[in-house]
Design a protein around this motif. Structure first.
Motif, PDB file in Angstrom:
ATOM      1  N   GLN A 193       3.395 -11.325  -5.214  1.00  0.00           N
ATOM      2  CA  GLN A 193       4.458 -11.492  -6.101  1.00  0.00           C
ATOM      3  C   GLN A 193       4.990 -10.134  -6.415  1.00  0.00           C
ATOM      4  OE1 GLN A 193       1.215 -12.610  -6.568  1.00  0.00           O
ATOM      5  NE2 GLN A 193       0.947 -13.546  -8.538  1.00  0.00           N
ATOM      6  N   LEU A 194       3.973  -9.229  -6.000  1.00  0.00           N
ATOM      7  CA  LEU A 194       4.543  -7.463  -5.843  1.00  0.00           C
ATOM      8  C   LEU A 194       5.652  -7.255  -4.698  1.00  0.00           C
ATOM      9  CD1 LEU A 194       4.414  -4.820  -7.528  1.00  0.00           C
ATOM     10  CD2 LEU A 194       2.325  -4.407  -6.283  1.00  0.00           C
ATOM     11  N   GLN A 195       5.041  -8.008  -3.642  1.00  0.00           N
ATOM     12  CA  GLN A 195       5.967  -7.727  -2.426  1.00  0.00           C
ATOM     13  C   GLN A 195       7.398  -8.339  -2.625  1.00  0.00           C
ATOM     14  OE1 GLN A 195       5.409  -5.709   0.262  1.00  0.00           O
ATOM     15  NE2 GLN A 195       7.702  -5.887   0.339  1.00  0.00           N
ATOM     16  N   GLN A 196       7.540  -9.688  -3.016  1.00  0.00           N
ATOM     17  CA  GLN A 196       8.597 -10.165  -3.335  1.00  0.00           C
ATOM     18  C   GLN A 196       9.460  -9.680  -4.425  1.00  0.00           C
ATOM     19  OE1 GLN A 196       7.606 -14.541  -4.116  1.00  0.00           O
ATOM     20  NE2 GLN A 196       7.068 -14.877  -2.091  1.00  0.00           N
ATOM     21  N   ALA A 197       8.960  -9.147  -5.593  1.00  0.00           N
ATOM     22  CA  ALA A 197       9.681  -8.455  -6.312  1.00  0.00           C
ATOM     23  C   ALA A 197      10.289  -7.074  -5.994  1.00  0.00           C
ATOM     24  CB  ALA A 197       8.664  -8.137  -7.956  1.00  0.00           C
ATOM     25  N   TYR A 198       9.490  -6.339  -5.205  1.00  0.00           N
ATOM     26  CA  TYR A 198       9.981  -5.302  -4.701  1.00  0.00           C
ATOM     27  C   TYR A 198      11.233  -5.453  -3.803  1.00  0.00           C
ATOM     28  CZ  TYR A 198       9.866  -0.402  -2.675  1.00  0.00           C
ATOM     29  OH  TYR A 198      10.352   1.066  -2.336  1.00  0.00           O
ATOM     30  N   ALA A 200       1.202  -6.171   4.171  1.00  0.00           N
ATOM     31  CA  ALA A 200       0.659  -5.608   3.189  1.00  0.00           C
ATOM     32  C   ALA A 200      -0.859  -5.810   3.014  1.00  0.00           C
ATOM     33  CB  ALA A 200       1.398  -6.236   2.006  1.00  0.00           C
ATOM     34  N   LYS A 201      -1.569  -4.741   2.759  1.00  0.00           N
ATOM     35  CA  LYS A 201      -3.126  -5.152   2.647  1.00  0.00           C
ATOM     36  C   LYS A 201      -3.504  -4.779   1.281  1.00  0.00           C
ATOM     37  CE  LYS A 201      -3.943  -3.286   7.360  1.00  0.00           C
ATOM     38  NZ  LYS A 201      -4.533  -2.392   8.259  1.00  0.00           N
ATOM     39  N   GLY A 202      -4.193  -5.729   0.643  1.00  0.00           N
ATOM     40  CA  GLY A 202      -4.443  -5.477  -0.570  1.00  0.00           C
ATOM     41  C   GLY A 202      -3.424  -5.694  -1.707  1.00  0.00           C
TER      42      GLY A 202
END
Length: 172
Positions: A28-33, A22-24
Motif C-alpha cells: 500500500q505504501l509503495q503504491q501510494a508513493y 522494498a524490504k519491510g
C-alpha cells in the motif's frame, strides 16, 4: 485502490518504472508513493515539486481521515548511463526519488493524535509496525494554520524511479 485512480498507471508507460525490492515495507505504501510521484512536477522544477509534496499527502483509501501521511526530505538522484538497446548514441536518463522521512499530520488539529489512534493508522492504513519506528512529535505544525506533525524515517526500499531514453546523437 488502483494506481489509475490517481493518475496514469506507470506500467502503461515503458519509460516509467518502479522499485520493487522494498524490504519491510507494505505494498500500500509503495503504491501510494508511486501514485504521488507520477503526478509530481519534474525534478527541474524544485520549488513547484516541494510545494506539491507539502500540499498533497500520499493517497489513501479514506481521504477524509483525520490523519494523513506526507513525504519529507525527498532525496533525488539523477544519472545518465548507456542504454542497453545496442545503439551507442542512446542514453538512459534516470531519476530516483526516495523520502528521507514521512510525516503523519493530524489534520487541522494543533495537538498530536492519541498514541492508539496513531498506531492504528500506521498499522491499518499502511501496514507499518509502529513499534519498529522512532516517531518524533514536532512542535512546528505542518501548515501555518495547524496540523500537528509526527515524523519518522521512511522505510528502507521506499522509492520511485523514472527512466527516459535519450536518442539524440552528440555532436563533437
Amino acid at each position: 485502490m488502483s494506481p489509475s485512480s490517481h493518475g496514469p498507471d506507470p506500467a502503461a508507460f515503458p519509460h516509467w518504472s518502479q522499485q520493487r525490492d522494498a524490504k519491510g515495507m507494505s505494498e500500500q505504501l509503495q503504491q501510494a508513493y508511486n501514485a504521488l510521484m507520477v503526478k509530481a512536477p519534474g525534478a527541474a522544477f524544485q520549488k513547484a515539486r516541494a510545494l506539491y509534496l507539502n500540499k498533497y499527502p500520499l493517497p489513501q483509501a479514506d481521504g477524509s481521515a483525520p490523519l494523513r501521511l506526507y513525504v519529507c526530505d525527498e532525496q533525488l538522484e539523477e544519472s545518465i548511463q548507456p542504454a542497453n538497446d545496442g545503439d551507442p548514441n542512446h542514453r538512459l536518463a534516470i531519476l530516483r526519488s526516495r523520502p528521507g522521512q514521512l510525516a503523519v499530520v493530524h489534520w487541522q488539529q494543533p495537538h498530536p493524535p492519541e498514541p492508539e489512534q496513531l498506531h492504528r493508522y500506521l498499522q491499518d492504513t499502511w501496514s507499518l509496525n509502529p513499534d519498529e519506528l522512532e516517531i518524533e512529535a514536532l512542535r512546528t505544525p505542518w501548515f501555518r494554520e495547524g496540523g500537528h506533525q509526527s515524523r519518522f524515517a521512511a522505510p528502507t526500499g521506499l522509492g520511485w524511479q523514472q527512466q527516459t531514453l535519450l536518442t539524440l546523437k552528440e555532436e563533437k
